[in-house]
Design a protein around this motif. Structure first.
Motif, PDB file in Angstrom:
ATOM      1  N   VAL A   1       0.834  -1.206   0.000  1.00 41.42           N
ATOM      2  CA  VAL A   1       0.000   0.000   0.000  1.00 41.42           C
ATOM      3  C   VAL A   1       0.870   1.258   0.000  1.00 41.42           C
ATOM      4  O   VAL A   1       0.621   2.209  -0.756  1.00 41.42           O
ATOM      5  CB  VAL A   1      -0.963  -0.017   1.210  1.00 41.42           C
ATOM      6  N   ILE A   2       1.899   1.270   0.846  1.00 42.27           N
ATOM      7  CA  ILE A   2       2.787   2.439   0.878  1.00 42.27           C
ATOM      8  C   ILE A   2       3.538   2.576  -0.443  1.00 42.27           C
ATOM      9  O   ILE A   2       3.762   3.689  -0.945  1.00 42.27           O
ATOM     10  CB  ILE A   2       3.757   2.343   2.063  1.00 42.27           C
ATOM     11  N   ALA A   3       3.902   1.433  -1.046  1.00 41.83           N
ATOM     12  CA  ALA A   3       4.588   1.476  -2.339  1.00 41.83           C
ATOM     13  C   ALA A   3       3.714   2.106  -3.414  1.00 41.83           C
ATOM     14  O   ALA A   3       4.213   2.819  -4.295  1.00 41.83           O
ATOM     15  CB  ALA A   3       5.008   0.069  -2.755  1.00 41.83           C
ATOM     16  N   GLN A   4       2.402   1.867  -3.332  1.00 37.69           N
ATOM     17  CA  GLN A   4       1.509   2.468  -4.329  1.00 37.69           C
ATOM     18  C   GLN A   4       1.511   3.990  -4.219  1.00 37.69           C
ATOM     19  O   GLN A   4       1.456   4.706  -5.225  1.00 37.69           O
ATOM     20  CB  GLN A   4       0.084   1.930  -4.173  1.00 37.69           C
ATOM     21  N   LEU A   5       1.581   4.511  -2.996  1.00 35.99           N
ATOM     22  CA  LEU A   5       1.679   5.959  -2.817  1.00 35.99           C
ATOM     23  C   LEU A   5       2.994   6.484  -3.375  1.00 35.99           C
ATOM     24  O   LEU A   5       3.035   7.519  -4.049  1.00 35.99           O
ATOM     25  CB  LEU A   5       1.549   6.316  -1.328  1.00 35.99           C
ATOM     26  N   ASP A   6       4.092   5.780  -3.092  1.00 36.47           N
ATOM     27  CA  ASP A   6       5.391   6.198  -3.615  1.00 36.47           C
ATOM     28  C   ASP A   6       5.400   6.221  -5.140  1.00 36.47           C
ATOM     29  O   ASP A   6       5.868   7.171  -5.768  1.00 36.47           O
ATOM     30  CB  ASP A   6       6.494   5.252  -3.117  1.00 36.47           C
ATOM     31  N   LEU A   7       4.860   5.160  -5.733  1.00 33.20           N
ATOM     32  CA  LEU A   7       4.869   5.042  -7.192  1.00 33.20           C
ATOM     33  C   LEU A   7       3.914   6.051  -7.833  1.00 33.20           C
ATOM     34  O   LEU A   7       4.208   6.607  -8.898  1.00 33.20           O
ATOM     35  CB  LEU A   7       4.494   3.619  -7.597  1.00 33.20           C
TER      36      LEU A   7
ATOM     37  N   HIS B   1      -3.651   9.528   6.240  1.00 31.20           N
ATOM     38  CA  HIS B   1      -2.609  10.255   6.957  1.00 31.20           C
ATOM     39  C   HIS B   1      -1.317  10.344   6.145  1.00 31.20           C
ATOM     40  O   HIS B   1      -0.621  11.363   6.198  1.00 31.20           O
ATOM     41  CB  HIS B   1      -2.326   9.580   8.301  1.00 31.20           C
ATOM     42  N   ALA B   2      -1.014   9.299   5.390  1.00 29.70           N
ATOM     43  CA  ALA B   2       0.247   9.276   4.641  1.00 29.70           C
ATOM     44  C   ALA B   2       0.258  10.268   3.494  1.00 29.70           C
ATOM     45  O   ALA B   2       1.304  10.859   3.182  1.00 29.70           O
ATOM     46  CB  ALA B   2       0.504   7.868   4.109  1.00 29.70           C
ATOM     47  N   VAL B   3      -0.882  10.472   2.840  1.00 27.50           N
ATOM     48  CA  VAL B   3      -0.908  11.306   1.636  1.00 27.50           C
ATOM     49  C   VAL B   3      -0.511  12.748   1.940  1.00 27.50           C
ATOM     50  O   VAL B   3      -0.088  13.489   1.044  1.00 27.50           O
ATOM     51  CB  VAL B   3      -2.298  11.235   0.973  1.00 27.50           C
ATOM     52  N   ARG B   4      -0.606  13.166   3.186  1.00 26.66           N
ATOM     53  CA  ARG B   4      -0.185  14.517   3.551  1.00 26.66           C
ATOM     54  C   ARG B   4       1.306  14.722   3.341  1.00 26.66           C
ATOM     55  O   ARG B   4       1.775  15.858   3.221  1.00 26.66           O
ATOM     56  CB  ARG B   4      -0.538  14.798   5.015  1.00 26.66           C
ATOM     57  N   ARG B   5       2.054  13.625   3.315  1.00 21.23           N
ATOM     58  CA  ARG B   5       3.506  13.701   3.109  1.00 21.23           C
ATOM     59  C   ARG B   5       3.877  13.630   1.634  1.00 21.23           C
ATOM     60  O   ARG B   5       5.042  13.545   1.283  1.00 21.23           O
ATOM     61  CB  ARG B   5       4.205  12.569   3.850  1.00 21.23           C
ATOM     62  N   TYR B   6       2.891  13.625   0.751  1.00 12.48           N
ATOM     63  CA  TYR B   6       3.129  13.552  -0.693  1.00 12.48           C
ATOM     64  C   TYR B   6       2.533  14.795  -1.350  1.00 12.48           C
ATOM     65  O   TYR B   6       1.374  14.794  -1.764  1.00 12.48           O
ATOM     66  CB  TYR B   6       2.492  12.292  -1.282  1.00 12.48           C
ATOM     67  N   PRO B   7       3.308  15.883  -1.445  1.00 16.52           N
ATOM     68  CA  PRO B   7       2.767  17.148  -1.967  1.00 16.52           C
ATOM     69  C   PRO B   7       2.204  17.052  -3.381  1.00 16.52           C
ATOM     70  O   PRO B   7       1.312  17.826  -3.746  1.00 16.52           O
ATOM     71  CB  PRO B   7       3.978  18.083  -1.916  1.00 16.52           C
ATOM     72  N   ARG B   8       2.681  16.082  -4.170  1.00 17.06           N
ATOM     73  CA  ARG B   8       2.233  15.970  -5.563  1.00 17.06           C
ATOM     74  C   ARG B   8       0.915  15.215  -5.687  1.00 17.06           C
ATOM     75  O   ARG B   8       0.347  15.151  -6.774  1.00 17.06           O
ATOM     76  CB  ARG B   8       3.303  15.287  -6.419  1.00 17.06           C
ATOM     77  N   LEU B   9       0.439  14.628  -4.582  1.00 15.60           N
ATOM     78  CA  LEU B   9      -0.785  13.836  -4.643  1.00 15.60           C
ATOM     79  C   LEU B   9      -1.950  14.618  -4.041  1.00 15.60           C
ATOM     80  O   LEU B   9      -1.814  15.259  -2.997  1.00 15.60           O
ATOM     81  CB  LEU B   9      -0.613  12.511  -3.897  1.00 15.60           C
TER      82      LEU B   9
END
Length: 458
Positions: free
Chosen positions: A146-152, A190-198
């Motif tokens: 799941v975290i890898a999907q956010l990274d990718l 909560h994780a998506v807050r650390r991904y400014p491009r998402l």
């Protein structure tokens, strides 16, 4: 004079039923009364109800894996492997050790508690592309995925691929599937807050189930309450719908919708361990038919319990009712099985299993939950407090309770972390590989392996 050999008790499975049986045997039998052997792939008991919280990173994997070797009373011989066949006539189990070696192991008394596997159907692409939530490895792997999907998705320039990576599909509206969807949705929220491009609005969670209501085990009212909680979080729930086919980047539902997704999580119920099919005994919907005292009719010296056995539910007051595959029943059946084994060794009467269901508890993460302990309907924070209190008390050791309580406290104070641990392999393992459902022998293969031990029985 020759010493009298001790009766050999062989327990298959280290789930709630098997471990509770072994613990009670160790406490109540003297070392001279019997030799106890436990066959299990891993020397720990997994507390399954908390797996969704491991997948979400709220709990560490070690906190819900309780070692079987910590007890000072420990005298059971643990064989690292799985029983893949049983020859009840020769009183021999065929064990596949973790090394892959097949070896026969004789018994005088057999306790079958092999548990269950994820129930799957002949849906195109399901076995290759679905991910389960039944083992510790699956939970750890799913978190990484799941975290890898956010990274990718963050690194992706193609909008269609990004949308597919940010779409997650969970199949199964029981408490396992609902908790999995709820816990992992909070992780991505909560994780998506650390991904400014998402854009957080791009993340989509779908919960799909063929049943007309969510979590029917809890009743219609609490099911509606859970549905409202999921709706507030943006989880799209589709009832009366299932999966028609699955691919590497899309899921087709039976209502014709096609969801572009790289993540299909399958929690649509459980089925008895494939081991049961090797016994050639009567079954009820795949579960081994047993008497109220947990003995298997027609198979002397064999007891069966837990998820793999259709244990009559005497407390339900309905003809033909069997106990549901829950931890509370498995634990108490383990104690009854141990008491009946001891009674057999001491030539005493056996007693039937009877336990009134205490209800179910569901932790939806955050301050949300729905529970029905002893028939009392609870929602929100009180329901979650009851759920966590029940799980905490049900953990077998003080070490496990301390780890879980510490993890909960740390998560409440410091929040989630979003570290990928590296458990994700280049080629995603399948349900079959995680749960080893193809490792079992046919009855003919079992007899071939036990043939040398059957000499003199004909």
């Amino acid at each position: 004079m020759t010493a009298v050999a001790r009766p050999r008790i062989l327990v298959v499975g280290a789930g709630f039923a098997g471990v509770e049986c072994v613990r009670r045997l160790e406490r109540r039998l003297s070392p001279t009364e019997a030799e106890i052997t436990l066959v299990t792939p891993s020397s720990f008991q997994l507390y399954l109800p908390l797996l969704p919280q491991v997948a979400a990173g709220v709990l560490t994997p070690q906190s819900i894996a309780v070692s079987l070797r910590r007890s000072r009373r420990h005298r059971t011989h643990i064989v690292p492997g799985g029983v893949v066949g049983v020859d009840t006539r020769a009183k021999v189990c065929v064990v596949r050790k973790i090394s892959g070696e097949l070896t026969p192991r004789a018994y005088d008394h057999l306790v079958l508690a092999p548990g269950s596997v994820t129930r799957s159907f002949d849906i195109p692409g399901l076995a290759e592309h679905a991910r389960g939530m039944k083992t510790l490895a699956e939970a750890a792997h799913l978190r990484d995925h799941v975290i890898a999907q956010l990274d990718l998705a963050d690194a992706c320039e193609d909008e269609a691929e990004r949308a597919a990576r940010l779409c997650f599909v969970v199949v199964g509206g029981g408490y396992a599937g609902t908790e999995t969807a709820a816990c992992l949705q909070r992780l991505t929220h909560h994780a998506v807050r650390r991904y400014p491009r998402l854009d957080p609005r791009q993340i989509r969670w779908h919960l799909v189930d063929i049943a007309p209501t969510l979590m029917p085990e809890l009743g219609e009212a609490l099911g509606r309450s859970a549905l409202e909680v999921l709706g507030r979080r943006g989880i799209e729930v589709s009832l009366g719908v299932s999966v028609a086919k699955a691919g590497p980047d899309e899921v087709t539902l039976t209502d014709g919708r096609v969801l572009r997704s790289r993540t299909l999580i399958w929690t649509a119920g459980v089925a008895a361990s494939p081991l049961i099919a090797t016994l050639e005994a009567d079954t009820d919907r795949g579960r081994l038919v047993v008497a109220p005292d947990l003995t298997v009719p027609g198979l002397p010296g064999v007891l069966a319990l837990g998820d793999a056995a259709a244990v009559p539910d005497l407390a339900a007051g309905a003809d033909g009712a069997v106990c549901p595959p829950t931890a509370q029943h498995a634990q108490r059946q383990g104690r009854t099985a141990a008491d009946n084994l001891i009674a057999t060794l001491r030539h005493q009467a056996l007693r039937p299993y009877r336990h009134k269901d205490l209800g179910l508890v569901v932790d939806l993460g955050g301050r949300d939950g729905v529970s029905r302990p002893l028939g009392i309907e609870l929602r929100g924070l009180p329901a979650q407090a009851v759920a966590r209190g029940y799980h905490w008390a049900a953990l077998r050791t003080n070490v496990a309770r301390t780890r879980v309580a510490t993890n909960w406290l740390l998560n409440a104070v410091a929040g989630d972390d979003f570290v990928r641990t590296g458990f994700q392999a280049w080629r995603p393992p399948t349900l079959r590989e995680f749960e080893h459902t193809d490792a079992y022998l046919t009855p003919e293969q079992v007899r071939a392996h036990t043939a040398p031990l059957r000499t003199g029985l004909t």
